[in-house]
Design an enzyme around this catalytic site. Sequence first.
Site, PDB file in Angstrom:
ATOM      1  N   ASP A   6       0.900  -0.840  -0.307  1.00  0.00           N
ATOM      2  CA  ASP A   6       0.227  -0.153   0.006  1.00  0.00           C
ATOM      3  C   ASP A   6       0.748   1.069   0.379  1.00  0.00           C
ATOM      4  O   ASP A   6       1.981   1.084   0.359  1.00  0.00           O
ATOM      5  CB  ASP A   6      -0.996  -0.275   1.248  1.00  0.00           C
ATOM      6  CG  ASP A   6      -1.341   1.149   1.347  1.00  0.00           C
ATOM      7  OD1 ASP A   6      -2.393   1.431  -0.341  1.00  0.00           O
ATOM      8  OD2 ASP A   6      -2.080   1.774   2.356  1.00  0.00           O
ATOM      9  N   SER A   7       0.420   2.370  -0.647  1.00  0.00           N
ATOM     10  CA  SER A   7       0.505   3.743  -0.289  1.00  0.00           C
ATOM     11  C   SER A   7       1.516   3.981   0.955  1.00  0.00           C
ATOM     12  O   SER A   7       2.451   5.042   1.317  1.00  0.00           O
ATOM     13  CB  SER A   7       0.331   4.459  -0.441  1.00  0.00           C
ATOM     14  OG  SER A   7      -1.031   4.866   0.152  1.00  0.00           O
ATOM     15  N   CYS A  69      -3.677  -1.203  -1.939  1.00  0.00           N
ATOM     16  CA  CYS A  69      -4.184   0.421  -2.328  1.00  0.00           C
ATOM     17  C   CYS A  69      -5.074   0.974  -2.914  1.00  0.00           C
ATOM     18  O   CYS A  69      -4.773   0.406  -4.158  1.00  0.00           O
ATOM     19  CB  CYS A  69      -2.336   0.977  -2.811  1.00  0.00           C
ATOM     20  SG  CYS A  69      -3.316   3.186  -2.804  1.00  0.00           S
ATOM     21  N   GLU A 148      -5.612  10.053   9.469  1.00  0.00           N
ATOM     22  CA  GLU A 148      -3.941   9.794   9.702  1.00  0.00           C
ATOM     23  C   GLU A 148      -3.863  10.531  10.996  1.00  0.00           C
ATOM     24  O   GLU A 148      -2.809  10.055  12.065  1.00  0.00           O
ATOM     25  CB  GLU A 148      -2.819  10.345   8.852  1.00  0.00           C
ATOM     26  CG  GLU A 148      -2.773   8.958   7.440  1.00  0.00           C
ATOM     27  CD  GLU A 148      -2.586   8.961   6.368  1.00  0.00           C
ATOM     28  OE1 GLU A 148      -1.362  10.191   6.481  1.00  0.00           O
ATOM     29  OE2 GLU A 148      -2.105   8.166   5.766  1.00  0.00           O
ATOM     30  N   CYS A 180     -10.933   3.498  -0.401  1.00  0.00           N
ATOM     31  CA  CYS A 180      -9.822   3.589  -0.844  1.00  0.00           C
ATOM     32  C   CYS A 180      -9.662   2.811   1.010  1.00  0.00           C
ATOM     33  O   CYS A 180     -10.679   2.638   1.805  1.00  0.00           O
ATOM     34  CB  CYS A 180     -10.176   5.313   0.324  1.00  0.00           C
ATOM     35  SG  CYS A 180      -8.409   6.175   1.124  1.00  0.00           S
ATOM     36  N   HIS A 182      -7.969   3.613   3.552  1.00  0.00           N
ATOM     37  CA  HIS A 182      -8.526   4.009   5.345  1.00  0.00           C
ATOM     38  C   HIS A 182      -9.698   4.142   5.799  1.00  0.00           C
ATOM     39  O   HIS A 182      -9.962   4.301   6.683  1.00  0.00           O
ATOM     40  CB  HIS A 182      -7.815   5.880   4.805  1.00  0.00           C
ATOM     41  CG  HIS A 182      -6.503   5.994   5.052  1.00  0.00           C
ATOM     42  ND1 HIS A 182      -6.062   5.219   4.161  1.00  0.00           N
ATOM     43  CD2 HIS A 182      -6.130   6.757   5.699  1.00  0.00           C
ATOM     44  CE1 HIS A 182      -4.342   5.510   4.218  1.00  0.00           C
ATOM     45  NE2 HIS A 182      -4.599   6.397   5.677  1.00  0.00           N
TER      46      HIS A 182
HETATM   47  N1  DGL Z   1      -3.636   3.759   0.111  1.00  0.00           N
HETATM   48  C1  DGL Z   1      -4.668   4.897  -0.206  1.00  0.00           C
HETATM   49  C2  DGL Z   1      -5.627   3.995  -1.606  1.00  0.00           C
HETATM   50  O1  DGL Z   1      -6.110   3.069  -0.495  1.00  0.00           O
HETATM   51  C3  DGL Z   1      -4.793   5.918   0.196  1.00  0.00           C
HETATM   52  C4  DGL Z   1      -3.898   6.960   0.877  1.00  0.00           C
HETATM   53  C5  DGL Z   1      -2.878   7.938  -0.241  1.00  0.00           C
HETATM   54  O2  DGL Z   1      -3.485   8.916  -1.054  1.00  0.00           O
HETATM   55  O3  DGL Z   1      -1.897   6.766  -0.474  1.00  0.00           O
HETATM   56  O4  DGL Z   1      -6.498   5.067  -2.433  1.00  0.00           O
END
Ligand code: DGL
Length: 260
Positions: A6-7, A69, A148, A180, A182
């Site tokens: 993931d990011s 992600c 976050e 997403c 989060h």
């Molecule tokens: N992991 C990203 C997503 O699911 C969210 C956080 C980011 O923008 O990096 O889209």
Amino acid sequence: MIGIFDSGVGGMTVARAVEKLLPDYRITYFGDLARTPYGSKSPATIVEYAIQNTEFLLAQGAKLIIVACNSAASVATETLRQRFTVPLFEVITPAIDKAIIATPSGKIGVIGTVATIKSGVYDREITRRNPQLKVYSQPCPLLVPLVEEGWLDARETKMIVRRYLYPLKQKQVDTLVLGCTHYPLLKELISQRIGKKKVTLIDSSAEVAHSLKAFLETHPEIEQSLAKVGENRYYVSDVTSAAAAIAQMIFGRPIQLIKT
Ligand code: DGL
């Protein structure tokens, strides 16, 4: 082992769902904290990062990759499939499958980052499978930073969630995809704001774990290649205290983040 990237640490919602459903298999996670967020970056940059993250996990011994992600999955899946031969899972397809089944009236809402919504992937794939369905998408760029910050229940977060969801409420969606990593952490709040009784929320983390389980049951050669001993590892390209707090919140226990 199962490689998940993931990011950042939001994708740990996927790692947690996989760990819960498939506890026998070892997981190696990579969170690209040094370059997060992906959701506001261009598709070309996200694709480049996704390739590097996959290469890192393969070098660790991953036999299967999960793109946890949504932003990366929405723009990089095709390139990753062309470039790498290992089975590749992502968080979008299982969520779409579930949403199509779940919607009684055919009105599906999707929320995600700017990159995910701009890619149009949910809209395209849902209507390709069933042209009768209507998809209403809403980018929610402020939600990732709020999560976050740990503002899961803050008054400001409630106001922002209400504002983002208002157009979808107006359209009377009966199913809402949390597109997403989060957003599962805001599930309760989103559910209250969109209408708990009337709208089904689709959480891609749970859905991808179920599709992986089904895949392993029918692909013994891959199942047997996955490590079942040792520790799960959580690598990150930077260590921050906010990330450690989110990781703990997701798993309900402290997670040791290993800096790459
Ligand atoms: N992991 C990203 C997503 O699911 C969210 C956080 C980011 O923008 O990096 O889209």
